[in-house]
Design a protein around this motif. Structure first.
Motif, short mmCIF file in Angstrom:
data_model
loop_
_atom_site.label_atom_id
_atom_site.label_comp_id
_atom_site.label_asym_id
_atom_site.label_seq_id
_atom_site.Cartn_x
_atom_site.Cartn_y
_atom_site.Cartn_z
N ALA A 89 -3.02 -2.41 6.48
CA ALA A 89 -3.31 -3.06 5.20
C ALA A 89 -4.38 -4.15 5.36
O ALA A 89 -5.15 -4.41 4.43
CB ALA A 89 -2.04 -3.65 4.60
N LYS A 90 -4.45 -4.78 6.52
CA LYS A 90 -5.43 -5.83 6.77
C LYS A 90 -6.72 -5.28 7.37
O LYS A 90 -7.66 -6.03 7.61
CB LYS A 90 -4.84 -6.89 7.71
CG LYS A 90 -3.68 -7.65 7.08
CD LYS A 90 -3.11 -8.66 8.04
CE LYS A 90 -1.93 -9.39 7.40
NZ LYS A 90 -1.31 -10.34 8.32
N ALA A 124 -6.59 3.84 4.22
CA ALA A 124 -5.42 3.06 4.63
C ALA A 124 -4.16 3.57 3.95
O ALA A 124 -3.11 3.73 4.60
CB ALA A 124 -5.63 1.58 4.32
N GLU A 125 -4.24 3.86 2.67
CA GLU A 125 -3.07 4.39 1.94
C GLU A 125 -2.68 5.77 2.46
O GLU A 125 -1.50 6.06 2.63
CB GLU A 125 -3.37 4.45 0.44
CG GLU A 125 -3.46 3.08 -0.20
CD GLU A 125 -3.94 3.11 -1.64
OE1 GLU A 125 -4.15 4.23 -2.19
OE2 GLU A 125 -4.13 2.03 -2.21
N THR A 150 -11.46 2.37 4.49
CA THR A 150 -11.36 2.19 3.03
C THR A 150 -9.90 2.03 2.61
O THR A 150 -8.99 2.37 3.37
CB THR A 150 -11.97 3.39 2.29
OG1 THR A 150 -11.17 4.55 2.58
CG2 THR A 150 -13.42 3.62 2.67
N GLN A 151 -9.72 1.57 1.39
CA GLN A 151 -8.37 1.46 0.83
C GLN A 151 -7.72 2.83 0.77
O GLN A 151 -6.55 2.99 1.09
CB GLN A 151 -8.41 0.82 -0.56
CG GLN A 151 -7.06 0.62 -1.20
CD GLN A 151 -6.21 -0.42 -0.47
OE1 GLN A 151 -6.72 -1.43 0.00
NE2 GLN A 151 -4.92 -0.16 -0.34
N ASN A 152 -8.49 3.85 0.35
CA ASN A 152 -7.96 5.22 0.28
C ASN A 152 -7.48 5.69 1.65
O ASN A 152 -6.42 6.30 1.77
CB ASN A 152 -9.02 6.19 -0.25
CG ASN A 152 -9.23 6.08 -1.74
OD1 ASN A 152 -8.39 5.54 -2.45
ND2 ASN A 152 -10.36 6.57 -2.21
N THR A 168 -1.04 5.33 5.89
CA THR A 168 0.29 4.73 5.74
C THR A 168 1.30 5.79 5.31
O THR A 168 2.43 5.80 5.78
CB THR A 168 0.24 3.57 4.72
OG1 THR A 168 -0.67 2.58 5.20
CG2 THR A 168 1.61 2.95 4.54
N VAL A 172 -8.58 -2.87 5.93
CA VAL A 172 -9.48 -2.38 4.89
C VAL A 172 -10.76 -3.20 4.89
O VAL A 172 -10.72 -4.43 4.90
CB VAL A 172 -8.80 -2.42 3.50
CG1 VAL A 172 -9.78 -2.05 2.40
CG2 VAL A 172 -7.59 -1.48 3.48
#
Length: 132
Positions: A85-86, A117-118, A113-115, A121, A88
């Motif tokens: 999460a950190k 990372a998600e 990217t956020q995508n 996860t 990104v």
């Protein structure tokens, strides 16, 4: 009608240990050590599963990340491990390759990217090496 992790737990309760499980899949791998009783137990477990409405499919493809640093430079540069999460917006120092499918989502030198990372996860990956 159940997630891969829920299916894995279902099989474990019946003496069947999956090779891998995530939100969308459970992977069972037979080996030469498995005998007829193992396959009978598996067949019985599958036949006893409750039939439910299929779960919505998660996106299997995310936009390609941007290469910011050559991969060799990223691998050889000083790095640190941080929570995904950190990470990104930071540059990956290692590949992040969930299995299945066994295809890297992020390669060294790419911006996380956020995508991405998600997506990672969702596969149970919660930390990654990034450039300092």
């Amino acid at each position: 009608g159940m997630t891969g992790t829920a299916a894995a737990e279902y099989f474990r309760q019946r003496g069947i240990e999956p090779e891998y499980a995530d939100g969308g899949y459970v992977v069972l791998i037979a080996t030469p050590m498995n005998g007829e009783p193992d396959f009978v137990r598996l067949e019985q477990a599958i036949c006893a599963m409750s039939k439910q409405k299929p779960l919505p499919r998660q996106a299997a493809v995310i936009p390609l990340p941007v290469l910011s640093v050559p991969p060799r430079e990223a691998v050889l540069s000083p790095s640190e491990t941080v929570e995904l999460a950190k990470a990104v917006g930071r540059i990956a120092a290692q590949a992040a390759c969930p299995c299945p499918p066994g295809v890297p989502v992020v390669m060294p030198g790419e911006v996380i990217t956020q995508n991405a990372a998600e997506f990672l996860t969702g596969y149970g990956i919660f930390a990654i090496k990034v450039l300092k």
